[in-house]
Design an enzyme around this catalytic site. Structure first.
Site, mmCIF file in Angstrom:
data_model
loop_
_atom_site.group_PDB
_atom_site.id
_atom_site.type_symbol
_atom_site.label_atom_id
_atom_site.label_comp_id
_atom_site.label_asym_id
_atom_site.label_seq_id
_atom_site.Cartn_x
_atom_site.Cartn_y
_atom_site.Cartn_z
ATOM 1 N N ARG A 75 0.852 -1.178 0.000
ATOM 2 C CA ARG A 75 0.000 0.000 0.000
ATOM 3 C C ARG A 75 0.894 1.236 0.000
ATOM 4 O O ARG A 75 2.052 1.173 0.387
ATOM 5 C CB ARG A 75 -0.900 0.018 1.234
ATOM 6 N N LYS A 112 -1.998 -2.093 7.736
ATOM 7 C CA LYS A 112 -3.112 -1.485 8.453
ATOM 8 C C LYS A 112 -3.441 -2.303 9.692
ATOM 9 O O LYS A 112 -3.360 -3.528 9.685
ATOM 10 C CB LYS A 112 -4.341 -1.405 7.541
ATOM 11 N N HIS A 167 -2.207 2.509 -6.163
ATOM 12 C CA HIS A 167 -2.800 1.250 -5.715
ATOM 13 C C HIS A 167 -2.925 0.227 -6.841
ATOM 14 O O HIS A 167 -3.036 -0.970 -6.572
ATOM 15 C CB HIS A 167 -4.183 1.527 -5.109
ATOM 16 N N ARG A 215 -0.578 -2.685 -6.799
ATOM 17 C CA ARG A 215 -0.949 -3.743 -5.846
ATOM 18 C C ARG A 215 -1.891 -4.741 -6.509
ATOM 19 O O ARG A 215 -1.705 -5.951 -6.415
ATOM 20 C CB ARG A 215 -1.606 -3.083 -4.630
#
Length: 335
Positions: A162, A188, A262, A265
């Site tokens: 991320r 996260k 992103h 990813r």
């Protein structure tokens, strides 16, 4: 109405006691929940024509909160995912209310019955290898900024990190001298993970550290801005946009795709899936809390296969297929 139903003391105890001390929430979670509850309180104050400090808990009933959630979608044009994220913050607060003030249990219970709204899952956008390569090669390697940009794009593409994870990496999070180099990513919700990195990325990182005279044991950021401060999310987005603006000359199709940091990813996840890596490995690699999040890549892959067969005039149902994952490192270095 009794003072213990005032919102102010309950909110204070929620943030100071439940989130900070009991839940050990991250700063990002604290900020997200704070913003969601702030919007709710402002909405309630406007709707009830009261000052925010004068609101009492019983006024935040189920109907008011449903009206607030509807406004997020209808007037603010927020997505269902954003609506559900706000509801998660509200439900967390009312779990605290139920425990902290038994007299408010009925109010809390009615709010806690509000369901999460189901959303249609769109096919995940991703880039093919040639497009990823074009973006990585776009920065000018003859300038310090270009070398940093290229290494940062390579980092996103090879690790699937991320943006916050990539910009948060320090030199002492890297182990480049090992036979299989690796990096510590801080995910996260404090879901830290160590993942392997490819040889080309290891070489680029080694060169970048040497250029900035950063020792491998130092807790200093790898990716920095013009003023030598840690690269921000805005800076990361700007790097990607610069690369897209140059790479479209080679790959015009990039102009038609929604490209952000992103997307690297998603692209790595699809590459791993299509190369036979199982969903549980991809889940661990990307740091997803649930395999259901990872499953959308399998759904996207099946959808692409179905469209290909339909285009070729072949009909039939497709199931998700998994192959054993026995060469992830070799795959990583061949991407």
């Amino acid at each position: 109405m009794s003072e213990h139903l005032l919102l102010a003391p309950l909110l204070e105890s929620y943030f100071r006691r439940r989130l900070t001390k009991q839940r050990n929430a991250t700063p990002a979670t604290m900020a997200s929940y704070r913003d969601a509850l702030r919007m709710l309180i402002l909405f309630a104050a406007t709707r009830l024509r009261k000052k925010p400090a004068a609101l009492v808990l019983e006024e935040l009933d189920r109907d008011l909160i449903l009206a607030f959630l509807d406004e997020l979608e209808e007037k603010r044009n927020n997505t269902i995912a954003t609506r559900n994220a706000c509801l998660a913050a509200i439900r967390s607060f009312f779990h605290h209310v139920a425990a902290a003030d038994p007299a408010s249990f009925g109010v809390a219970q009615r709010v806690l019955t509000i369901p999460i709204k189901r959303a249609h899952i769109n096919v995940t956008h991703h880039l093919i290898k040639a497009e990823v390569d074009a973006l990585i090669e776009a920065p000018n390697p003859r300038t310090p900024r270009g070398r940093r940009d290229r290494t940062f794009l390579l980092f996103l593409a090879r690790t699937g990190a991320r943006v916050s994870e990539a910009t948060g990496v320090n030199a002492n999070d890297l182990q480049l001298e090992r036979s299989h180099p690796q990096v510590l990513l801080r995910g996260k919700g404090r879901r830290d993970r160590i993942i392997p990195i490819s040889q080309d990325l290891a070489r680029a990182l080694t060169a970048l550290l040497a250029e900035h005279e950063i020792a491998s044991h130092e807790p200093r950021p790898i990716f920095v801005g013009a003023r030598n401060e840690r690269l921000t999310r805005f800076g990361a987005t700007h790097i990607v946009r610069r690369a897209v603006a140059k790479a479209v000359n080679i790959r015009p199709a990039l102009a038609q795709k929604p490209i952000s940091p992103h997307i690297f990813r998603h692209s790595l996840a699809m590459k791993l899936l299509q190369s036979g890596v199982d969903l549980l490995t991809i889940q661990a690699w990307l740091g997803h809390a649930q395999v259901a999040t990872t499953h959308r890549y399998a759904t996207a892959d099946v959808e692409m296969m179905r469209k290909g067969l339909e285009k070729a005039g072949v009909a039939g149902d497709l199931g998700v297929r998994f192959r054993p994952n026995d060469a992830v490192l070799e795959l990583l270095n061949s991407i």
